[in-house]
Enzyme design. Structure first.
Site, mmCIF file in Angstrom:
data_model
loop_
_atom_site.group_PDB
_atom_site.id
_atom_site.type_symbol
_atom_site.label_atom_id
_atom_site.label_comp_id
_atom_site.label_asym_id
_atom_site.label_seq_id
_atom_site.Cartn_x
_atom_site.Cartn_y
_atom_site.Cartn_z
ATOM 1 N N SER A 1 44.949 56.149 57.736
ATOM 2 C CA SER A 1 43.808 55.711 57.706
ATOM 3 C C SER A 1 42.592 56.942 57.245
ATOM 4 O O SER A 1 42.984 58.094 57.641
ATOM 5 C CB SER A 1 43.277 55.113 59.016
ATOM 6 O OG SER A 1 42.542 56.009 59.975
ATOM 7 N N ASP A 2 41.593 56.742 56.909
ATOM 8 C CA ASP A 2 40.577 57.789 56.945
ATOM 9 C C ASP A 2 39.705 58.024 58.275
ATOM 10 O O ASP A 2 39.963 56.867 59.291
ATOM 11 C CB ASP A 2 39.356 57.514 55.872
ATOM 12 C CG ASP A 2 38.830 58.856 55.466
ATOM 13 O OD1 ASP A 2 38.944 59.806 56.154
ATOM 14 O OD2 ASP A 2 38.109 59.167 54.329
ATOM 15 N N TRP A 3 39.060 58.739 58.437
ATOM 16 C CA TRP A 3 38.525 59.160 59.744
ATOM 17 C C TRP A 3 37.833 58.072 60.475
ATOM 18 O O TRP A 3 36.949 57.692 60.221
ATOM 19 C CB TRP A 3 37.591 60.315 59.493
ATOM 20 C CG TRP A 3 37.173 60.872 60.977
ATOM 21 C CD1 TRP A 3 36.092 60.365 61.542
ATOM 22 C CD2 TRP A 3 37.444 62.258 61.477
ATOM 23 N NE1 TRP A 3 35.858 61.064 62.795
ATOM 24 C CE2 TRP A 3 36.660 62.211 62.588
ATOM 25 C CE3 TRP A 3 38.097 63.334 61.138
ATOM 26 C CZ2 TRP A 3 36.693 63.286 63.463
ATOM 27 C CZ3 TRP A 3 38.180 64.316 61.955
ATOM 28 C CH2 TRP A 3 37.467 64.454 63.180
#
Ligand code: BGC
Length: 760
Positions: A294-296
């Site tokens: 996932s992104d942050w």
């Protein structure tokens, strides 16, 4: 090795207790095929340990996103010991990395090594130009070499996974992250994606100096509405398939080990929860067998997007959609365990995700030696290597684009000229490092002033003029752009008065582009435009050296200033590169990977636009596609870039053998008609004149970087096959549609030769 013994013991148990077929009895651990190793390890893992592999924590010292509500160092250490952490980011340096690796390997029950991720975007310590600038080189070998160096340095400091390349196509200069990509074109972007993946991952991922790459952000992030960071994305499937996805597909075909999803929603579904993207297209459609991170905290953000009411629902959506690893979201670690234990989420979804993650760890060779990445001696040697400095200098020179050179102010004479160097950015040793430079030392760029000072036989006077920003510049905070303090303004104008040539270094600071840095004004920030105009009043012999991480709308400058050099943020060796180009020791050959608008209102503006039903004015009235207050053409077109020599294109021939062998061959001559050796990027574009859906006015389908001596000619050949001639229709089928095509050849998207052919 402790890890091996530990794993071996477990494997023995697995062999005896869990697995009847005993391939393990016949071969050593290191010789077992990756899939078998993954399966045998998986069989030993508890649900918590499996979910742990899917948990990516930020380190303890800095962040590249908002700090989470909870999850301080104490909790992270505890989770490491419990085997509830699969990877960490922002932990770097041999010592720091080994500290956490040791906990995972020697203190957790199964001792599974960690992936250590970092944003190695354009270099690690020795910084190369920002990716958009590198892309302006159109030099795929050089771009690959740059990624290779980045991998060599990063791996010596313990990193085994980079969050790069960013392959988001974008047509919107307002979006700050265009600095991190390859520009607006899917064809160029795909080749650059491949080059970068190959550079990072090398030919053998288990070598200690190769690292796993990550194609990000999957997908659509570059189309954030209005160029506003983290904004919603609504694009049709034609744009998705023909423009956004190709560089991702190219990265996948190059063997990229991981993908990162993105913060945006796509047509109403936040990407982290998009089964369509992550399963239908990526995993099932393209057979991608690595993992998706996932992104942050993007799993958490499913709550803010309003598609999940709490973390548990977010975790369910994310795992179902195919998000395998949770970056600093603290969502999976608890919620996913509960979902599995309750039977709400099928354990097979979990197993699939963990398999993917373990596979990459095996392929990196981490199970054979978890400490292979990171070695104090190598770290010092490699991160200060002279060879790396030379290489990033070479890349920096190749990235410079000569936008305009009227009156032959450039190259500067090496003797007898009085040169005034003006601009706060000319003396800046931080800004040229760009936005992603977490591992480099502060103030380590060679400034333009320092680079110019090496040419001693001229008189060089420097005056910085007003400051570009007030206070300090940091990765996390907005810059306070100076619009009021005129200190130094007058002095700069005075300095310019008495010079033969004025070199003005103006533009954006390195921290004005990058993540979280969208702009609605694409002009020179602060007082710089005013300074340029005032200097022009006293001396018109101006060479404008632009610093920027995105296309700028410098319309006044393009009309008035005779010479403009696009120098982006060129990394550690910036000043040397700029000086060598200005003094003609390097003949520039860069070409714009992104269109420059006349004003921000034209954005999004790109070369491969659609013709529309009313492309031109027929009757001298207003009813055609245009603006009333500005020309509809760009300021500088995609692919534009000059040289100190000139090139001529001629003899276009098109040989159409599509009917027999599905190929169209295009040849033409390229001649250096100037009096210096120089490089040219010869570009080929096509237009499919009649399609089942509207087709772009031009599409780049080939280019070649050629070096020619004065008077030298090269015959250039391109072969077009179905891959270049086809496109995705609105049923997502890739087809070549027969009929009339045009071919265009030239040194920019404003081409000079034209031909045609018919596919039958
Ligand atoms: C960015 C990613 C980056 C990640 C880790 C996010 O905010 O969007 O591109 O890799 O942080 O630093």
């Amino acid at each position: 090795m402790f890890l091996k013994i530990k794993l071996f013991a477990f494997l023995v148990i697995a062999m005896l207790g869990l697995l009847s077929q005993s391939v393990y009895a016949q071969a050593k651990t290191s010789e077992l095929r990756v899939e078998q190793k993954v399966d045998s390890l998986l069989a030993l893992m508890t649900v918590e340990e499996k979910v742990g592999q899917m948990n990516l924590y930020n380190g303890f010292w800095n962040v590249t996103g908002p700090a989470p509500e909870h999850g301080g160092a104490a909790i992270k250490y505890k989770h490491l010991k419990n085997g509830w952490v699969g990877a960490m980011l922002n932990v770097r340096g041999t010592e720091e990395v080994n500290k956490v690796q040791r906990i995972a390997v020697e203190e957790s029950r199964l001792g599974i090594p960690l992936l250590i991720g970092f944003d190695v975007i354009h270099g690690y310590k020795t910084l190369s130009p920002i990716p958009l600038a590198e892309s302006a080189s159109w030099d795929l070998e050089a771009i690959k070499a740059s990624a290779r160096i980045a991998a060599i340095e990063a791996s010596s400091a313990g990193i085994n996974w980079t969050f790069a390349p960013m392959v988001d196509v974008s047509r919107d200069a307002r979006w700050g992250r265009v600095m991190e990509g390859a520009g607006e074109d899917p064809f160029l972007g795909s080749l650059i994606a491949t080059a970068r993946v190959n550079g990072f991952q090398g030919t053998n991922l288990s070598d200690a100096n190769t690292i796993a790459a990550c194609a990000k952000h999957f997908a659509g992030y570059g189309f954030a509405e209005a160029g506003k960071e983290y904004n919603t994305v609504d694009v049709g499937l034609s744009t998705l398939y023909n423009t956004i996805l190709p560089p991702f597909k190219a990265a996948e075909e190059a063997g990229v080990k991981t993908f990162m999803n993105s913060f945006n929603d796509l047509n109403g579904v936040p990407v982290t929860a998009s089964e369509f993207l992550q399963r239908d297209i990526l995993k099932n459609g393209w057979d991608f067998n690595g993992f998706v991170v996932s992104d942050w905290a993007s799993m958490n953000e499913l709550i803010s997007w309003g598609v999940a009411k709490d973390k548990k629902e977010a975790a369910k959506l994310a795992i179902t959609a195919g998000s395998d690893m949770d970056m600093e979201g603290h969502v999976y670690i608890k919620a996913l365990v509960d979902l599995i234990n309750e039977g709400t989420v099928d354990i097979e979804l979990l197993n699939d995700a963990v398999r993917r993650i373990l596979r990459v760890k095996y392929e990196l060779g981490l199970f054979d030696n978890p400490y292979k990445y990171g070695n104090k001696i190598d770290e010092e040697k490699r991160t200060s290597s002279q060879a790396h400095h030379e290489s990033v200098l070479d890349m920096a020179k190749k990235s410079i684009v000569l936008l305009k050179n009227e009156g032959q102010l450039l190259p500067l004479k090496k003797k007898g000229q009085r040169i005034a160097l003006i601009g706060d950015l000319a003396n800046d040793k931080s800004s040229p490092l760009g936005s992603w430079r977490l591992a480099s030392d502060e103030e380590t760029a060679v400034s333009v002033l320092e680079g110019m000072q090496k040419y001693k036989s001229n008189t060089l006077s420097f005056s910085k003029g007003p400051v570009v920003f007030k206070g300090t510049s940091t990765f996390l905070k907005e810059l306070d752009i100076n619009t009021t303090d005129y200190t130094g303004f007058k002095e700069a104008v005075e300095t310019a008065k008495n010079a033969d040539v004025v070199v003005m270094v103006l533009g954006e600071h390195g921290f004005q582009s990058g993540e979280g840095r969208s702009r609605t004004n694409l002009q020179l920030p602060g007082l710089q435009q005013e300074l340029l105009e005032k200097v022009y009043e006293v001396n018109q012999n101006i060479v404008l050296v632009l610093n920027n991480g995105r296309p700028l709308a410098i319309t006044w400058a393009a009309e008035h200033i005779p010479t403009i050099v696009e120098a982006w943020q060129l990394g550690t060796e910036t000043g040397n590169a700029v000086a060598q180009v200005l003094y003609g020791d390097y003949n520039p050959s860069g070409k714009l990977p992104m269109t420059f608008p006349r004003n921000v209102g034209q954005v999004p503006i790109y070369y491969n636009y659609k013709n529309t039903g009313r492309p031109i004015d027929k009757d001298n009235n207003v009813f055609y596609s245009h603006y009333s207050d500005v020309e509809k053409t760009p300021l500088f077109v995609f692919g534009h870039g000059l040289s100190y020599t000139e090139f001529e294109y001629s003899n276009l021939k098109v040989t159409n053998t599509y009917k027999t062998n599905k190929e169209v061959t295009v040849t033409f001559d390229l001649k250096n008609v100037g009096n210096r050796t120089g490089k040219e990027v010869a570009q080929l574009y096509i237009r499919d004149l009649v399609g089942s859906i509207t087709r772009p006015i031009k599409e780049l389908k080939g280019f070649k970087l050629v070096e020619l001596k004065p008077g030298e000619t090269e015959k250039i050949t391109f072969v077009l096959s179905s891959k270049e001639l086809g496109f995705y229709n609105n049923k997502q089928q890739f087809n070549v549609e027969l009929g009339d095509f045009k071919i265009f050849i030239g040194g920019s998207s404003e081409t000079v030769l034209e031909g045609d052919f018919i596919l039958k």
